[in-house]
Write a protein that holds these residues in place. Structure first.
Motif, short mmCIF file in Angstrom:
data_model
loop_
_atom_site.label_atom_id
_atom_site.label_comp_id
_atom_site.label_asym_id
_atom_site.label_seq_id
_atom_site.Cartn_x
_atom_site.Cartn_y
_atom_site.Cartn_z
N ALA A 293 16.67 8.89 -12.93
CA ALA A 293 17.67 8.11 -12.58
C ALA A 293 17.84 7.69 -11.05
CB ALA A 293 19.11 8.36 -13.32
N ILE A 294 17.80 8.73 -10.38
CA ILE A 294 17.97 8.51 -8.85
C ILE A 294 16.70 7.98 -8.49
CG2 ILE A 294 17.86 9.82 -6.89
CD1 ILE A 294 20.58 9.70 -8.01
N VAL A 295 15.25 8.43 -8.90
CA VAL A 295 14.16 7.85 -8.44
C VAL A 295 13.90 6.23 -8.81
CG1 VAL A 295 11.59 7.67 -8.99
CG2 VAL A 295 12.89 9.74 -8.40
N GLY A 296 14.67 5.76 -10.06
CA GLY A 296 14.63 4.68 -10.46
C GLY A 296 15.58 3.57 -9.54
N LEU A 297 16.64 4.26 -9.32
CA LEU A 297 17.71 3.51 -8.48
C LEU A 297 17.04 3.25 -7.10
CD1 LEU A 297 20.44 2.44 -7.90
CD2 LEU A 297 21.21 4.73 -7.25
N PHE A 298 16.33 4.32 -6.59
CA PHE A 298 15.98 4.14 -5.32
C PHE A 298 14.59 3.11 -5.31
CE2 PHE A 298 12.65 5.48 -2.25
CZ PHE A 298 13.49 5.43 -1.00
N TYR A 299 13.70 3.33 -6.00
CA TYR A 299 12.67 2.38 -6.11
C TYR A 299 13.01 0.80 -6.54
CZ TYR A 299 9.03 5.36 -4.89
OH TYR A 299 8.22 6.28 -4.31
N SER A 300 14.09 0.71 -7.47
CA SER A 300 14.66 -0.72 -7.89
C SER A 300 15.30 -1.38 -6.55
CB SER A 300 15.40 -0.49 -9.00
OG SER A 300 16.57 0.20 -8.59
N THR A 301 16.00 -0.66 -5.90
CA THR A 301 16.65 -1.42 -4.58
C THR A 301 15.53 -1.62 -3.59
OG1 THR A 301 17.22 0.69 -3.92
CG2 THR A 301 19.01 -0.24 -5.26
N ILE A 302 14.62 -0.45 -3.35
CA ILE A 302 13.56 -0.98 -2.43
C ILE A 302 12.83 -2.33 -2.70
CG2 ILE A 302 11.30 -0.12 -1.59
CD1 ILE A 302 13.34 1.36 -0.13
N ILE A 303 12.32 -2.15 -4.12
CA ILE A 303 11.54 -3.47 -4.43
C ILE A 303 12.25 -4.84 -4.34
CG2 ILE A 303 10.69 -4.51 -6.57
CD1 ILE A 303 9.85 -1.50 -7.18
N TYR A 304 13.83 -4.73 -4.78
CA TYR A 304 14.53 -5.59 -4.41
C TYR A 304 14.53 -6.40 -2.82
CZ TYR A 304 18.63 -8.72 -4.20
OH TYR A 304 19.57 -9.78 -3.88
N THR A 305 14.93 -5.28 -2.02
CA THR A 305 14.80 -5.62 -0.67
C THR A 305 13.70 -6.19 -0.02
OG1 THR A 305 16.64 -3.92 -0.35
CG2 THR A 305 15.52 -4.69 1.53
N TYR A 306 12.51 -5.26 -0.42
CA TYR A 306 11.37 -5.83 0.35
C TYR A 306 10.56 -6.78 -0.41
CZ TYR A 306 12.29 -2.04 3.54
OH TYR A 306 13.20 -1.26 4.17
N THR A 307 10.84 -7.47 -1.50
CA THR A 307 10.07 -8.40 -2.29
C THR A 307 10.57 -9.75 -1.99
OG1 THR A 307 11.26 -8.07 -4.09
CG2 THR A 307 9.06 -7.19 -3.78
N ILE B 192 0.95 -1.35 0.00
CA ILE B 192 -0.05 -0.08 -0.01
C ILE B 192 0.59 1.41 0.13
CG2 ILE B 192 -1.63 1.34 1.31
CD1 ILE B 192 -2.64 -1.50 2.37
N LEU B 193 1.88 1.24 0.98
CA LEU B 193 2.64 2.61 1.04
C LEU B 193 3.85 2.71 -0.07
CD1 LEU B 193 3.20 2.81 4.97
CD2 LEU B 193 1.61 3.73 3.65
N GLY B 194 4.15 1.52 -0.35
CA GLY B 194 5.32 1.40 -1.48
C GLY B 194 4.65 1.70 -2.85
N THR B 195 3.57 1.29 -3.11
CA THR B 195 2.85 1.56 -4.35
C THR B 195 2.19 3.04 -4.75
OG1 THR B 195 2.39 -0.89 -4.54
CG2 THR B 195 1.00 0.59 -5.96
N GLY B 196 1.54 3.36 -3.40
CA GLY B 196 1.25 4.64 -3.36
C GLY B 196 2.16 5.72 -3.67
N SER B 197 3.25 5.67 -3.15
CA SER B 197 4.36 6.66 -3.17
C SER B 197 4.87 6.57 -4.67
CB SER B 197 5.28 6.37 -2.13
OG SER B 197 6.20 5.45 -2.42
N PHE B 198 5.09 5.49 -5.20
CA PHE B 198 5.49 5.02 -6.38
C PHE B 198 4.44 5.82 -7.61
CE2 PHE B 198 5.74 2.51 -10.18
CZ PHE B 198 7.36 2.92 -10.76
N LEU B 199 3.29 5.59 -7.34
CA LEU B 199 2.23 6.14 -8.33
C LEU B 199 2.14 7.58 -8.21
CD1 LEU B 199 -0.55 3.45 -7.89
CD2 LEU B 199 1.07 3.65 -9.71
N LEU B 200 2.44 8.04 -6.98
CA LEU B 200 2.42 9.78 -6.97
C LEU B 200 3.40 10.20 -7.63
CD1 LEU B 200 1.14 10.31 -3.19
CD2 LEU B 200 -0.07 10.78 -5.25
#
Length: 176
Positions: free
Chosen positions: A111-125, A70-78
């Motif tokens: 690029a920074i947003v992509g780096l941030f979200y890709s590492t977050i997704i890797y870590t939390y999935t 919920i929080l991750g997808t919500g912030s990503f969509l925003l």
């Protein structure tokens, strides 16, 4: 942005973060821990704590995954929505030079947003059944240290005064 909107956004983010942390803290406080208390991680996160518990962690795991989704997808969509609005605005700019400058500025932020979200997704999935030693600590360092460090650097390097000061400090070989 008005002060009211800014205050509402700050209050909303603070409130959501507080409620999420409180729920996780209360759930972990009810767990029974036995065995090794050494957590192989750089950060204080809930998943490694759950892995060291002897009691059932099902409710905590479900809560963590739901909050992540919920929080991750919500912030990503925003973020995606805001960049879509920025791109629409850029496309309205007259002249290719202005568009090029705006897109080049936006690309470094993306690029920074992509780096941030890709590492977050890797870590939390990763499932909690994955052994802690196999989780990549480098990824945690990237999203907690590298991304926040690069963000202000990128913002400041677009400022002409900062650029001039930077090149005065950084020694580079002179060509004859």
């Amino acid at each position: 942005m008005s002060k009211g909107t800014c205050s509402s956004l700050m209050s909303g983010v603070s409130g959501i973060g507080t409620v999420n942390s409180l729920i996780n803290t209360l759930l972990v406080a009810q767990l029974v821990f036995c065995g090794p208390s050494l957590v192989q991680n750089f950060l204080c996160e809930i998943s490694p704590d759950l892995a060291t518990s002897c009691s059932s962690t099902d409710l905590s795991e479900i809560t963590v995954y739901m909050a992540d989704i919920i929080l991750g997808t919500g912030s990503f969509l925003l973020v995606i929505l805001s960049y879509c609005l920025i791109i629409i605005t850029i496309l309205k700019i007259q002249g290719s030079a202005g568009k090029w400058k705006a897109f080049s500025t936006c690309s470094s932020y993306l690029a920074i947003v992509g780096l941030f979200y890709s590492t977050i997704i890797y870590t939390y999935t990763q499932p909690t059944s994955t052994p802690l030693e196999k989780k990549n600590k480098t990824v945690s360092i990237i999203y907690t240290l590298v991304t926040p460090t690069l963000n202000p650097l990128i913002y400041s390097l677009h400022n002409k005064v900062i650029k001039v000061a930077f090149w005065e400090i950084v020694p580079f070989p002179k060509t004859n």
